[in-house]
Every structure is written in structure tokens, then in C-alpha cells.
Design a protein around this motif. Structure first.
Motif, PDB file in Angstrom:
ATOM      1  N   SER A   1       0.844  -1.193   0.000  1.00  0.00           N
ATOM      2  CA  SER A   1       0.000   0.000   0.000  1.00  0.00           C
ATOM      3  C   SER A   1       0.880   1.243   0.000  1.00  0.00           C
ATOM      4  O   SER A   1       2.071   1.197   0.330  1.00  0.00           O
ATOM      5  CB  SER A   1      -0.903   0.018   1.231  1.00  0.00           C
ATOM      6  OG  SER A   1      -0.129   0.176   2.407  1.00  0.00           O
ATOM      7  N   ALA A   2       0.281   2.376  -0.361  1.00  0.00           N
ATOM      8  CA  ALA A   2       1.037   3.633  -0.412  1.00  0.00           C
ATOM      9  C   ALA A   2       1.626   3.970   0.951  1.00  0.00           C
ATOM     10  O   ALA A   2       2.786   4.407   1.051  1.00  0.00           O
ATOM     11  CB  ALA A   2       0.127   4.757  -0.905  1.00  0.00           C
ATOM     12  N   GLY A   3       0.840   3.755   2.014  1.00  0.00           N
ATOM     13  CA  GLY A   3       1.318   4.054   3.365  1.00  0.00           C
ATOM     14  C   GLY A   3       2.505   3.192   3.755  1.00  0.00           C
ATOM     15  O   GLY A   3       3.511   3.688   4.296  1.00  0.00           O
ATOM     16  N   ASN A   4       2.416   1.894   3.473  1.00  0.00           N
ATOM     17  CA  ASN A   4       3.530   0.990   3.784  1.00  0.00           C
ATOM     18  C   ASN A   4       4.774   1.341   2.973  1.00  0.00           C
ATOM     19  O   ASN A   4       5.903   1.280   3.476  1.00  0.00           O
ATOM     20  CB  ASN A   4       3.129  -0.456   3.495  1.00  0.00           C
ATOM     21  CG  ASN A   4       2.170  -1.016   4.526  1.00  0.00           C
ATOM     22  OD1 ASN A   4       1.897  -0.382   5.540  1.00  0.00           O
ATOM     23  ND2 ASN A   4       1.642  -2.192   4.263  1.00  0.00           N
ATOM     24  N   THR A   5       4.560   1.694   1.709  1.00  0.00           N
ATOM     25  CA  THR A   5       5.688   2.055   0.848  1.00  0.00           C
ATOM     26  C   THR A   5       6.428   3.263   1.402  1.00  0.00           C
ATOM     27  O   THR A   5       7.670   3.291   1.463  1.00  0.00           O
ATOM     28  CB  THR A   5       5.197   2.360  -0.578  1.00  0.00           C
ATOM     29  OG1 THR A   5       4.589   1.189  -1.134  1.00  0.00           O
ATOM     30  CG2 THR A   5       6.350   2.788  -1.474  1.00  0.00           C
ATOM     31  N   LYS A   6       5.673   4.268   1.831  1.00  0.00           N
ATOM     32  CA  LYS A   6       6.306   5.479   2.363  1.00  0.00           C
ATOM     33  C   LYS A   6       7.086   5.174   3.640  1.00  0.00           C
ATOM     34  O   LYS A   6       8.240   5.609   3.792  1.00  0.00           O
ATOM     35  CB  LYS A   6       5.259   6.552   2.630  1.00  0.00           C
ATOM     36  CG  LYS A   6       5.850   7.853   3.175  1.00  0.00           C
ATOM     37  CD  LYS A   6       4.809   8.943   3.311  1.00  0.00           C
ATOM     38  CE  LYS A   6       5.444  10.245   3.791  1.00  0.00           C
ATOM     39  NZ  LYS A   6       4.474  11.351   3.868  1.00  0.00           N
ATOM     40  N   ILE A   7       6.473   4.426   4.555  1.00  0.00           N
ATOM     41  CA  ILE A   7       7.156   4.099   5.817  1.00  0.00           C
ATOM     42  C   ILE A   7       8.421   3.292   5.545  1.00  0.00           C
ATOM     43  O   ILE A   7       9.478   3.525   6.146  1.00  0.00           O
ATOM     44  CB  ILE A   7       6.212   3.328   6.761  1.00  0.00           C
ATOM     45  CG1 ILE A   7       5.020   4.208   7.178  1.00  0.00           C
ATOM     46  CG2 ILE A   7       6.967   2.831   7.988  1.00  0.00           C
ATOM     47  CD1 ILE A   7       5.390   5.461   7.917  1.00  0.00           C
ATOM     48  N   ASN A   8       8.341   2.352   4.609  1.00  0.00           N
ATOM     49  CA  ASN A   8       9.512   1.538   4.288  1.00  0.00           C
ATOM     50  C   ASN A   8      10.641   2.401   3.713  1.00  0.00           C
ATOM     51  O   ASN A   8      11.813   2.235   4.085  1.00  0.00           O
ATOM     52  CB  ASN A   8       9.135   0.447   3.293  1.00  0.00           C
ATOM     53  CG  ASN A   8      10.277  -0.528   3.036  1.00  0.00           C
ATOM     54  OD1 ASN A   8      10.878  -1.062   3.966  1.00  0.00           O
ATOM     55  ND2 ASN A   8      10.590  -0.742   1.772  1.00  0.00           N
ATOM     56  N   LEU A   9      10.313   3.339   2.830  1.00  0.00           N
ATOM     57  CA  LEU A   9      11.335   4.224   2.268  1.00  0.00           C
ATOM     58  C   LEU A   9      11.984   5.078   3.357  1.00  0.00           C
ATOM     59  O   LEU A   9      13.213   5.222   3.402  1.00  0.00           O
ATOM     60  CB  LEU A   9      10.706   5.129   1.201  1.00  0.00           C
ATOM     61  CG  LEU A   9      10.403   4.479  -0.155  1.00  0.00           C
ATOM     62  CD1 LEU A   9       9.532   5.403  -0.996  1.00  0.00           C
ATOM     63  CD2 LEU A   9      11.691   4.152  -0.897  1.00  0.00           C
ATOM     64  N   LEU A  10      11.163   5.642   4.243  1.00  0.00           N
ATOM     65  CA  LEU A  10      11.706   6.455   5.338  1.00  0.00           C
ATOM     66  C   LEU A  10      12.581   5.606   6.257  1.00  0.00           C
ATOM     67  O   LEU A  10      13.685   6.019   6.645  1.00  0.00           O
ATOM     68  CB  LEU A  10      10.564   7.085   6.138  1.00  0.00           C
ATOM     69  CG  LEU A  10       9.680   8.115   5.412  1.00  0.00           C
ATOM     70  CD1 LEU A  10       8.516   8.531   6.307  1.00  0.00           C
ATOM     71  CD2 LEU A  10      10.484   9.337   4.998  1.00  0.00           C
ATOM     72  N   ALA A  11      12.079   4.412   6.583  1.00  0.00           N
ATOM     73  CA  ALA A  11      12.814   3.527   7.489  1.00  0.00           C
ATOM     74  C   ALA A  11      14.170   3.145   6.902  1.00  0.00           C
ATOM     75  O   ALA A  11      15.201   3.175   7.602  1.00  0.00           O
ATOM     76  CB  ALA A  11      11.991   2.278   7.781  1.00  0.00           C
ATOM     77  N   GLN A  12      14.191   2.776   5.629  1.00  0.00           N
ATOM     78  CA  GLN A  12      15.447   2.376   5.004  1.00  0.00           C
ATOM     79  C   GLN A  12      16.442   3.529   4.964  1.00  0.00           C
ATOM     80  O   GLN A  12      17.655   3.328   5.133  1.00  0.00           O
ATOM     81  CB  GLN A  12      15.194   1.856   3.576  1.00  0.00           C
ATOM     82  CG  GLN A  12      14.439   0.547   3.510  1.00  0.00           C
ATOM     83  CD  GLN A  12      15.187  -0.615   4.149  1.00  0.00           C
ATOM     84  OE1 GLN A  12      16.420  -0.612   4.261  1.00  0.00           O
ATOM     85  NE2 GLN A  12      14.443  -1.612   4.607  1.00  0.00           N
ATOM     86  N   GLU A  13      15.940   4.743   4.769  1.00  0.00           N
ATOM     87  CA  GLU A  13      16.847   5.893   4.718  1.00  0.00           C
ATOM     88  C   GLU A  13      17.404   6.204   6.105  1.00  0.00           C
ATOM     89  O   GLU A  13      18.593   6.537   6.247  1.00  0.00           O
ATOM     90  CB  GLU A  13      16.115   7.106   4.145  1.00  0.00           C
ATOM     91  CG  GLU A  13      17.014   8.267   3.797  1.00  0.00           C
ATOM     92  CD  GLU A  13      18.094   7.922   2.795  1.00  0.00           C
ATOM     93  OE1 GLU A  13      19.171   8.551   2.857  1.00  0.00           O
ATOM     94  OE2 GLU A  13      17.885   7.005   1.961  1.00  0.00           O
ATOM     95  N   PHE A  14      16.573   6.087   7.152  1.00  0.00           N
ATOM     96  CA  PHE A  14      17.088   6.258   8.519  1.00  0.00           C
ATOM     97  C   PHE A  14      18.162   5.211   8.816  1.00  0.00           C
ATOM     98  O   PHE A  14      19.182   5.516   9.437  1.00  0.00           O
ATOM     99  CB  PHE A  14      15.958   6.153   9.536  1.00  0.00           C
ATOM    100  CG  PHE A  14      15.183   7.419   9.744  1.00  0.00           C
ATOM    101  CD1 PHE A  14      15.790   8.539  10.289  1.00  0.00           C
ATOM    102  CD2 PHE A  14      13.834   7.503   9.413  1.00  0.00           C
ATOM    103  CE1 PHE A  14      15.089   9.718  10.498  1.00  0.00           C
ATOM    104  CE2 PHE A  14      13.119   8.673   9.607  1.00  0.00           C
ATOM    105  CZ  PHE A  14      13.747   9.787  10.149  1.00  0.00           C
ATOM    106  N   LEU A  15      17.939   3.978   8.362  1.00  0.00           N
ATOM    107  CA  LEU A  15      18.942   2.924   8.567  1.00  0.00           C
ATOM    108  C   LEU A  15      20.261   3.287   7.900  1.00  0.00           C
ATOM    109  O   LEU A  15      21.338   3.048   8.459  1.00  0.00           O
ATOM    110  CB  LEU A  15      18.432   1.600   7.993  1.00  0.00           C
ATOM    111  CG  LEU A  15      17.472   0.766   8.836  1.00  0.00           C
ATOM    112  CD1 LEU A  15      17.035  -0.459   8.054  1.00  0.00           C
ATOM    113  CD2 LEU A  15      18.124   0.335  10.146  1.00  0.00           C
ATOM    114  N   SER A  16      20.176   3.857   6.704  1.00  0.00           N
ATOM    115  CA  SER A  16      21.410   4.206   5.988  1.00  0.00           C
ATOM    116  C   SER A  16      22.202   5.288   6.714  1.00  0.00           C
ATOM    117  O   SER A  16      23.406   5.438   6.499  1.00  0.00           O
ATOM    118  CB  SER A  16      21.085   4.667   4.565  1.00  0.00           C
ATOM    119  OG  SER A  16      20.509   5.967   4.567  1.00  0.00           O
ATOM    120  N   LEU A  17      21.510   6.028   7.600  1.00  0.00           N
ATOM    121  CA  LEU A  17      22.169   7.064   8.397  1.00  0.00           C
ATOM    122  C   LEU A  17      22.594   6.534   9.770  1.00  0.00           C
ATOM    123  O   LEU A  17      22.888   7.303  10.679  1.00  0.00           O
ATOM    124  CB  LEU A  17      21.232   8.270   8.556  1.00  0.00           C
ATOM    125  CG  LEU A  17      20.851   8.971   7.244  1.00  0.00           C
ATOM    126  CD1 LEU A  17      19.801  10.047   7.483  1.00  0.00           C
ATOM    127  CD2 LEU A  17      22.083   9.571   6.577  1.00  0.00           C
TER     128      LEU A  17
END
Length: 369
Positions: free
Chosen positions: A17-33
Motif C-alpha cells: 500500500s502507499a502508506g507501507n511504501t512510504k514508511i519503508n522508504l523512510l525507514a530504510q533511509e534512517f537505517l542508511s544514516l
């Protein structure tokens, strides 16, 4: 920093879903930091905690038992307070009344900050009186309990000012590689991607497509959500002999992106009479833009804050089959203009909706609250 997405996803493992996609993108970017990231989700099916691409996923079986819910909250609280030497940021979009107790508990821990991911005007979502009332209460009051507000749109940003809390706009996001593979003149098609429950929108798309001038053009509906709704829609298409329409489901990201980048245009209908469409900002638009192909949408909500008609998007004046069909025909008949609009849209998306730049600014903001 420890980032906790609390009750902000639904069926995170299986649903795109759009909501899950957004959270996953944000989460992965926080992990990269180098941040630690949790996703805490309430589910209707029992499953175990696991690590998903570095994200600590913690599911709780939803229970009507007050004792069980309190146990879940205490368990979560204990896990988060293990990070007593780090800032813990809870990001939630939850409107469950039962979570209020947990939010109050979190307020008593000095290193935990609660942020409200404000992405819908909830009272306009539900039809029942009780759900509309609950939505209104959360929209109007939850911000006072939080340390910061993270609205998705200008509409919700303006609604957040009354809380007198720090505000940071978190718009739609996408990764911005340039994966445009170009148009295959032998496979011309438009794409609409969305939830099967949005029948009002899907009906407009189907009616607009029926007005297209050429017979060699296809409409692809990429749908997720309730399987019964998808089956009913499929039956309706066959019953009414609507030609050149395909429904696709469960596509891998690579295949979906390839379809995006080969489309004549990508459809994002919005209803100017719908307050919910004014409030939210469709996550799919960011995904569309990253393909380098043009979008066709309506001048509603944040569209006018970012887009200009015939420069970086096709923008219809109204949510109607005729308005959409006119722009679909324009995109079809002038491929050079479509290419220019698609590329300009890509540049706009890369400058405004790149998940890397959004999270970089968001992280700086979270560090300051």
C-alpha cells in the motif's frame, strides 16, 4: 537515534500500500544514516518478531482484552527504554483510542519524543458517525499530546498550527534513479495504480479511457487491496465488454517501475469536491514522477504548490471523464511534449520528494525537538 514507527503500517510484510511504501522508504533511509529502526504493528494474525532488511519488525496480535493491550504497551515501553542513552523518536499515524494510554506513558520518559505523522484528515475518511467523531477528536486533539507534528500537505500543515508545536512537512517520497526505458510504439498504454476500494476514482478512469481516440491503446490498472473488490471489478469490465483494459496485482517493484517508465502517461485522479483529496498527497505521485513519464492529475490540494500545467504535469480543471480524456488524448498525440513534461516532472520530484533529502531534513528537525 532510535526511530519507532508505531501503528503507522498495516500488513507491512505482505501489502505494498502507499502508506507501507512510504514508511519503508523512510525507514530504510534512517537505517542508511546508522539509526536504529523499529516498526511496531498491530495485526489480526499471530506472527513473530523478525528483522526485515535491518528493520526490527514487532507485531502485536490485536486484542479486545484490556489486560492484553496493557501487556503489549508495557512490553513496547520496556524495549524502548533500553535505549535510555539515545533519543527515541516515536512516529505514529494511529487513531486508535486504545493507544492514548501508551502515548501518555511515553510522555513520562525524558528521552522519548512523540511525533504525529499527519497524513489524512480522518473525520472525512469514515462514513459512520462514531468513526467520524473519533477521527475528528484525533485530528483536533492528538497534536497537543505530541512533541512535534509531521503533516504531509499544506492543508494539514495549516491545521497543525493551532497545536503550537514544532512542525515539519514530510511530503510524498520516492527513490530517484532514472529508470526511464522509453516508449514502445507497439505497446502503448496508460497506467492507474491504486487501492481496489477507490471505485469512484476507477470508474472515472474507465469512462475517460472509453473516450480515447485510438484502438491500439491499452489501460492497465495496477490494484491492491480487497480481492473480492478486484474480482467484482474484473466481472464488471467483462460484462460491459470494456475492451483493452488489464488488471494486474502483486507486481515486483522492478516490473512495476518498468511499466511506469514505458507508459504514455500515469493517471492520478483527484476530486476537487473531496476534502480528503485536498488534505492528503498521493504517495503514488512521487513514484510516478521517478519514472520520467508525465502524470495526469487534477488541480487539488498540494498539486498547485508544486506543479504547472503543461510544464511538469498535465493538470485537469475538474475530476471528470471528459477533462481526463482530453489530456490523455493530448499526451497520446504529442509524444514530444509528453517527454518534456515527464522529464520536467522527474526533475521536480528529485528536487522536492527525494527520500534522501526529505529524511536528511527530517532527521535534523527531530534532533532539535
Amino acid at each position: 537515534m532510535v526511530i519507532v514507527f508505531f501503528d503507522s503500517t498495516e500488513n507491512f510484510i505482505s501489502s505494498k500500500s502507499a502508506g507501507n511504501t512510504k514508511i519503508n522508504l523512510l525507514a530504510q533511509e534512517f537505517l542508511s544514516l546508522k539509526d536504529k529502526v523499529y516498526i511496531i504493528e498491530f495485526t489480526n494474525e499471530a506472527c513473530v518478531s523478525k528483522e526485515i532488511n535491518g528493520i526490527k519488525y514487532i507485531p502485536y496480535l490485536y486484542s479486545r482484552s484490556l489486560k492484553k493491550r496493557i501487556g503489549n504497551y508495557l512490553s513496547t515501553y520496556r524495549q524502548l527504554t533500553k535505549h535510555s542513552k539515545e533519543d527515541v523518536i516515536i512516529i505514529t499515524s494511529s487513531i486508535r483510542i486504545t493507544n492514548i494510554g501508551f502515548f501518555i506513558m511515553a510522555k513520562f520518559c525524558s528521552n522519548i519524543k512523540l511525533c504525529y505523522l499527519f497524513h489524512e484528515w480522518h473525520w472525512a475518511v469514515n462514513n459512520s458517525f462514531i468513526n467520524r467523531f473519533i477521527g475528528l477528536c484525533f485530528d483536533s486533539l492528538l497534536g497537543f499530546l505530541c512533541n512535534a507534528i509531521l503533516p504531509i500537505s499544506t492543508f494539514l500543515f495549516d491545521k497543525s498550527i493551532k497545536f503550537r508545536k514544532p512542525i515539519y512537512k514530510v511530503p510524498i517520497v520516492a527513490k530517484f534513479p532514472f529508470f526511464n526505458i522509453g516508449i514502445d510504439v507497439h505497446k502503448q498504454y496508460f497506467i492507474y495504480c491504486g487501492h481496489s476500494n477507490y471505485r469512484r476514482v476507477i470508474d472515472i478512469v474507465l469512462l475517460a479511457f472509453s473516450k480515447i481516440d485510438r484502438n491500439n491503446v491499452e489501460l492497465i490498472l495496477v490494484l491492491y487491496g480487497n480481492q473480492d473488490n478486484i474480482c467484482k471489478l474484473n466481472n464488471l469490465i467483462h460484462k460491459n465488454k470494456i475492451r483493452r483494459v488489464r488488471i494486474l496485482q502483486g507486481l515486483p517493484d522492478k516490473e512495476l517501475h518498468s511499466l511506469y517508465s514505458g507508459a504514455i502517461a500515469l493517471l492520478a485522479p483527484l476530486d476537487e469536491k473531496n476534502i480528503q483529496d485536498k488534505a492528503r498527497f498521493s504517495q503514488k505521485i512521487a513514484e510516478y514522477l521517478s519514472s520520467g513519464r508525465p502524470i495526469i492529475t487534477v488541480n487539488v490540494g498540494d498539486i498547485s504548490h508544486y506543479f504547472t500545467h503543461l510544464k511538469n504535469a498535465y493538470i485537469a480543471d475538474s475530476f471528470s471523464p471528459d477533462s481526463f480524456a482530453e489530456l490523455m488524448n493530448l499526451a497520446l498525440n504529442d509524444p514530444i511534449l509528453s517527454g518534456e513534461i515527464g522529464y520536467n516532472g522527474y526533475l521536480l520530484g528529485r528536487n522536492n520528494f527525494s527520500v534522501e533529502s526529505v529524511v536528511k531534513g527530517l532527521r535534523t528537525f527531530l534532533s532539535s525537538i
